[in-house]
Design an enzyme around this catalytic site. Structure first.
Site, PDB file in Angstrom:
ATOM      1  N   GLU A 176       0.819  -1.218   0.000  1.00  0.00           N
ATOM      2  CA  GLU A 176       0.000   0.000   0.000  1.00  0.00           C
ATOM      3  C   GLU A 176       0.850   1.265   0.000  1.00  0.00           C
ATOM      4  OE1 GLU A 176      -3.632  -1.801   2.759  1.00  0.00           O
ATOM      5  OE2 GLU A 176      -2.028  -0.665   3.707  1.00  0.00           O
TER       6      GLU A 176
ATOM      7  N   CYS B 187      -0.428  32.919  11.186  1.00  0.00           N
ATOM      8  CA  CYS B 187      -0.150  33.704  12.391  1.00  0.00           C
ATOM      9  C   CYS B 187       0.425  32.890  13.531  1.00  0.00           C
ATOM     10  CB  CYS B 187      -1.403  34.439  12.800  1.00  0.00           C
ATOM     11  SG  CYS B 187      -1.719  35.769  11.650  1.00  0.00           S
TER      12      CYS B 187
ATOM     13  N   ARG C 106       2.952   7.780  -0.323  1.00  0.00           N
ATOM     14  CA  ARG C 106       3.923   8.847  -0.575  1.00  0.00           C
ATOM     15  C   ARG C 106       4.782   8.574  -1.810  1.00  0.00           C
ATOM     16  NH1 ARG C 106       6.219  11.641   3.838  1.00  0.00           N
ATOM     17  NH2 ARG C 106       5.556   9.875   5.110  1.00  0.00           N
TER      18      ARG C 106
END
Ligand code: LLP
Length: 439
Positions: free
Chosen positions: A296, A366, A299
């Protein structure tokens, strides 16, 4: 626009295969990055379609007879599902959302594997309705729960996710094969054996085998070889003690890629040779039939095919460093903040000054932890308006992106042979405001 072979290839292990340095710019899929940034705006994610397809083909060549299910969590959209379907891949999904999208994009149900350590009743029902090939059981509770949902006279194929006690992976948050983490059932404690017996006892379930996933971003085949030792010993025990012989073995994903020059991806050909040899040897040792393998990778399929493009908004010098602030950041790429991930950065679209300076590339969100790349070298004249490209951006960036600070997520554009196609459009303020339904 076609690619001329005379154009230099950048570090081929890090950038998508079609990437070429073209004068001061960089072209991906035959298209100049600066032109793409102009046309689609920034931040922008590019995905080299041919690179994804070539990687799928390399996997299929290296692993004939092995079922390959792409891990959708790495990056999922309908366009990518269509490529994978055409290349003979299946899909590993872990939510009703991934499952519905896969079905919508025409992935046959029998090629889909459903995972999850905490699947809801709705997810199990959706999996049964869409006819998924296998559901991977992760805990004792869902065995009875799933069996009760299967229609009379039907059988659902399942696997049991086991913990082999072998950890691997680039960061502790992505190591899943050890005893002290939430996934799977321990072989050592007897939980895995107990689950196997419970699954086999359910007439509406057909147990096809074991599943394990050791972790993510693994660069060496050794952890899988060790796992095969533990898994085959366990399979032999099931046969000896209970007469149960399981025909399939799913080794999960985790195949590592290169984010920076000098890093080594997992070599899929050595993985294929070494894993098969070890499995055959172990099965011979225990006189077991060799189970059919499933892998599987996530990436490794989409990661290296992606490039992120950002526009520099501000260059600020402080007592400690020079900050180069871009128009994206931790919301579209949370990996540096989450795992301390390091990546390559390159100025594109113009020739920079020959000298470099050390800078820290930060985002526009932020918080001070919004760092994309600390201490990297960029041309010393880097300035607002410049374009920066970061490779290996095709996995776990978009799929983990958020709308932090109410900033919409960037688009994903597929490039191939000089043509660009929007896979995911930019999320606009109207999309964000549409969820807010009460005054
Ligand atoms: N199979 C299972 C059951 C998984 O849990 C995973 C990943 C894969 C396959 C695919 O692993 P891959 O080949 O992509 O390494 N967000 C993290 C990675 C989390 C991986 C979770 N499970 C990161 O950005 O590094």
């Amino acid at each position: 626009m076609s690619i001329s072979l005379a154009e230099p290839i950048l570090d081929a292990g890090v950038w998508p295969r079609s990437t070429r340095a073209r004068g001061a710019d960089l072209a991906v899929g035959g298209l100049p990055a600066a032109e793409l940034a102009e046309r689609f705006g920034t931040p922008l994610y590019l995905l080299d379609e041919q690179h994804v397809r070539d990687t799928c083909r390399a996997y299929r060549r290296a692993l004939p007879g092995v079922e390959i299910a792409y891990a959708a969590k790495a990056f999922l959209c309908r366009g990518v599902v269509a490529w994978l379907r055409e290349e003979g891949f299946g899909l590993d999904v872990c939510s009703a959302g991934e499952l519905e999208l896969a079905a919508l994009a025409g992935m046959p149900g029998e090629r889909i594997i459903l995972h999850g350590n905490a699947k809801s009743g709705d997810e199990l029902r959706a999996a049964l309705r869409l006819g998924v090939g296998r559901i991977v059981l992760d805990n004792p509770v869902e065995i009875a729960r799933l069996a009760a949902l299967v229609a009379p006279r039907q059988r659902q194929r399942v696997m049991v996710r086991v913990v082999p006690g072998i950890e691997a992976g680039a960061h502790h948050a992505i190591r899943t094969g050890g005893e002290d983490q939430k996934f799977g059932l321990s072989i050592a404690r007897g939980d895995a054996e107990d689950a196997v017996l419970r699954a086999v006892a359910q007439p509406h379930l057909e147990l096809t085998g074991l599943h394990c996933h050791l972790g993510s971003q693994i660069g060496s085949v050794r952890p899988w070889l060790a796992a095969i030792g533990t898994l085959t010993a366990f399979l032999a025990g099931l046969r000896d003690r209970h007469g149960i012989v399981l025909p399939e073995l799913n080794l999960g994903g985790g195949h590592g890629i290169a984010y920076r020059s000098g890093e080594h991806p997992l070599d899929i050909e050595s993985f294929a040779t070494d894993v098969r040899r070890r499995l055959a040897r172990q099965c011979a040792l225990y006189e077991l039939p060799v189970p059919r393998l499933i892998v599987e990778p996530g990436r490794a399929i989409t990661g290296p095919a992606g490039v992120a493009l950002y526009r520099v908004l501000v260059v600020k010098r402080t007592a400690h460093r020079v900050f180069v602030a871009v128009d994206g950041g931790m919301a579209d790429n949370p990996r540096p903040a989450l795992y301390g991930a390091r990546t390559t950065v390159r100025l594109v679209g113009r020739a920079g000054a020959p000298g470099t300076r050390r800078v820290t590339v930060v985002g526009r969100y932020c918080e001070s932890g919004d760092v994309l790349a600390a201490d990297v070298e960029l041309p010393e004249d880097v300035r607002p308006g410049d374009l920066l490209a970061m490779p290996a951006a095709g996995a776990y960036q978009q799929s983990m992106a958020s709308t932090y600070n109410l900033v919409g997520r960037p688009p994903v554009v597929a490039v191939r042979d000089g043509r660009a196609r929007v896979l995911l459009r930019r999320e606009g303020i109207a999309d964000l405001l549409a969820r807010d339904v009460a005054e």
